[in-house]
Design an enzyme around this catalytic site. Structure first.
Site, PDB file in Angstrom:
ATOM      1  N   THR A   1       0.837  -1.210   0.000  1.00 29.72           N
ATOM      2  CA  THR A   1       0.000   0.000   0.000  1.00 29.72           C
ATOM      3  C   THR A   1       0.874   1.262   0.000  1.00 29.72           C
ATOM      4  O   THR A   1       0.577   2.234  -0.697  1.00 29.72           O
ATOM      5  CB  THR A   1      -0.919   0.011   1.245  1.00 29.72           C
ATOM      6  OG1 THR A   1      -1.672  -1.200   1.233  1.00 29.72           O
ATOM      7  CG2 THR A   1      -1.849   1.198   1.258  1.00 29.72           C
TER       8      THR A   1
ATOM      9  N   HIS B   1       1.948   1.929  -3.433  1.00 31.87           N
ATOM     10  CA  HIS B   1       0.917   2.601  -4.242  1.00 31.87           C
ATOM     11  C   HIS B   1       0.936   4.102  -3.961  1.00 31.87           C
ATOM     12  O   HIS B   1       0.837   4.927  -4.869  1.00 31.87           O
ATOM     13  CB  HIS B   1      -0.483   2.046  -3.923  1.00 31.87           C
ATOM     14  CG  HIS B   1      -0.705   0.668  -4.467  1.00 31.87           C
ATOM     15  ND1 HIS B   1      -0.843   0.413  -5.811  1.00 31.87           N
ATOM     16  CD2 HIS B   1      -0.805  -0.532  -3.854  1.00 31.87           C
ATOM     17  CE1 HIS B   1      -1.021  -0.887  -5.996  1.00 31.87           C
ATOM     18  NE2 HIS B   1      -0.993  -1.488  -4.820  1.00 31.87           N
TER      19      HIS B   1
END
Ligand code: NAD
Ligand code: ZN
Length: 340
Positions: A40, A43
């Protein structure tokens, strides 16, 4: 305080000097010792479409960590200054039906540390004391810093009975590899894991996968024949988020097979529903970790001899964060841990 923050709405992450967060009546102030970099965070680092929609700028990010309690609000009980803790990164509302029934992982109002509110890539983090989890002395800081993704692996892997079963894991990212280790530890027979990345498949083999398959070079059906598997996999753990991997998994399941899905596909995906219907498959979605059953299981798995240490392949001082993020981006790593 020193923190790694998303300061600008563009690719990258920056070292910043930010205010120490305020401690509410029910909160713990945690002095961070080690953090790990999650998919994450990558990202957010790359500033993809999801991050642009989700992450407020500027904000301190990160949610995989271990630290020690430095201060606490006046209502907090059960913790003392100096306790070593990690914490559940999903902050739940406490008043929806599932929360009130103790099914906190199904809260419909979940917010994320380092996603919707300030995160752990900082000298200090504030979370509700409810979310903190004390780490036993015989578990290292390094391993405690990856309890969040380890918990994803444990929650997914232990969703179905694995004893004596043949398990297919699609995706040998850090979570898929840890799931392979857990599956083997609890007594699965064949633990077959697929990926396109040989570095990660090698690591999966070291950590307990009984057969690795580079689906760019080898055919999974042929591998099943070689293993003498005439019927199909009993349990599937989807950990790639890649539609073609999930479709292949459906085709390779035995009748009555069970699938736990952790991988997040980036768009709506079509599947062959006949595989699900005529095989009577059970498919379960997995979000986060069970609060706090998964956390207790993680401790017991490590204390009963599960060796997770090879998954941490790179260590950096926080000043070398750029190298840490580049190492994660290269795909030639397991978990990358930063020391604060
Ligand atoms: P990761 O991106 O490091 O791992 C995914 C792996 O899948 C990579 O190694 C990639 O090479 C591999 N892959 C690509 N194409 C493939 C194919 N055709 N067949 C097999 N493997 C293929 O991610 P991770 O951190 O290990 O997380 C695994 C997945 O779980 C990701 O999709 C992530 O977004 C998701 N996730 C979900 C939750 C949740 O709560 N549901 C929490 C954390 C992560
Ligand atoms: Zn809730």
């Amino acid at each position: 305080m020193k923190a790694l923050a998303k300061l600008h709405a563009k690719p990258g992450i920056w070292m910043a000097d930010t205010e120490r967060p305020e401690v509410g009546h029910n909160d713990l102030l945690i002095k961070i010792r080690k953090t790990a970099i999650c998919g994450t965070d990558m990202h957010i680092y790359h500033w993809d479409e999801w991050s642009q929609k989700t992450i407020p700028v500027p904000m301190v990010v990160g949610h995989e960590y271990v630290g020690e309690v430095a201060d606490m609000g006046q209502e907090v009980t059960g913790f003392k200054v100096g306790d070593r803790v990690s914490g559940e990164g999903h902050i739940t509302c406490g008043h929806c039906r599932n929360c009130r029934a103790g099914r906190r992982h199904l809260c419909r109002n979940t917010t994320g540390v380092g996603v919707n509110r300030p995160g752990a890539f900082a000298e200090y983090l504030v979370i509700p004391a409810f979310n903190a989890f004390k780490i036993p002395d015989n578990i290292s800081d390094e391993l405690a810093s990856i309890f969040d993704p380890f918990g994803n692996a444990v929650h997914t892997a232990l969703s179905f009975d694995l004893v004596g079963e043949d398990v297919l894991i699609t995706g040998a990212g850090p979570i898929g590899i840890m799931a392979a280790a857990v599956a083997r530890h609890v007594g699965a027979r064949h633990v077959v894991i697929t990926d396109l990345n040989d570095y990660r498949l090698d690591l999966a083999r070291k950590m307990g996968a009984t057969r690795t398959v580079n689906v760019g070079k080898e055919n999974l059906g042929e591998v099943m024949k070689e293993l003498g598997m005439t019927e199909g996999f009993d349990v599937g753990l989807e950990m790639s988020g890649v539609p073609v991997a999930f479709r292949d998994m459906l085709a390779k399941m035995n009748h009555g097979g069970k699938i736990a899905m952790l991988g997040i596909p980036s768009e709506a995906t079509a599947i062959d529903w006949n595989q699900v219907i005529f095989k009577g498959l059970v498919i379960k979605g997995i979000y986060g970790r069970e609060m706090f059953e998964t956390w207790y299981k993680m401790v017991s798995l490590l204390q009963s001899g599960l060796d997770l240490s090879p998954i941490i392949t790179h260590r950096f001082e926080v000043e070398q964060f750029q190298q840490g993020f580049e190492t994660m981006a290269s795909g030639q790593s397991g978990k990358v841990v930063l020391s604060w």
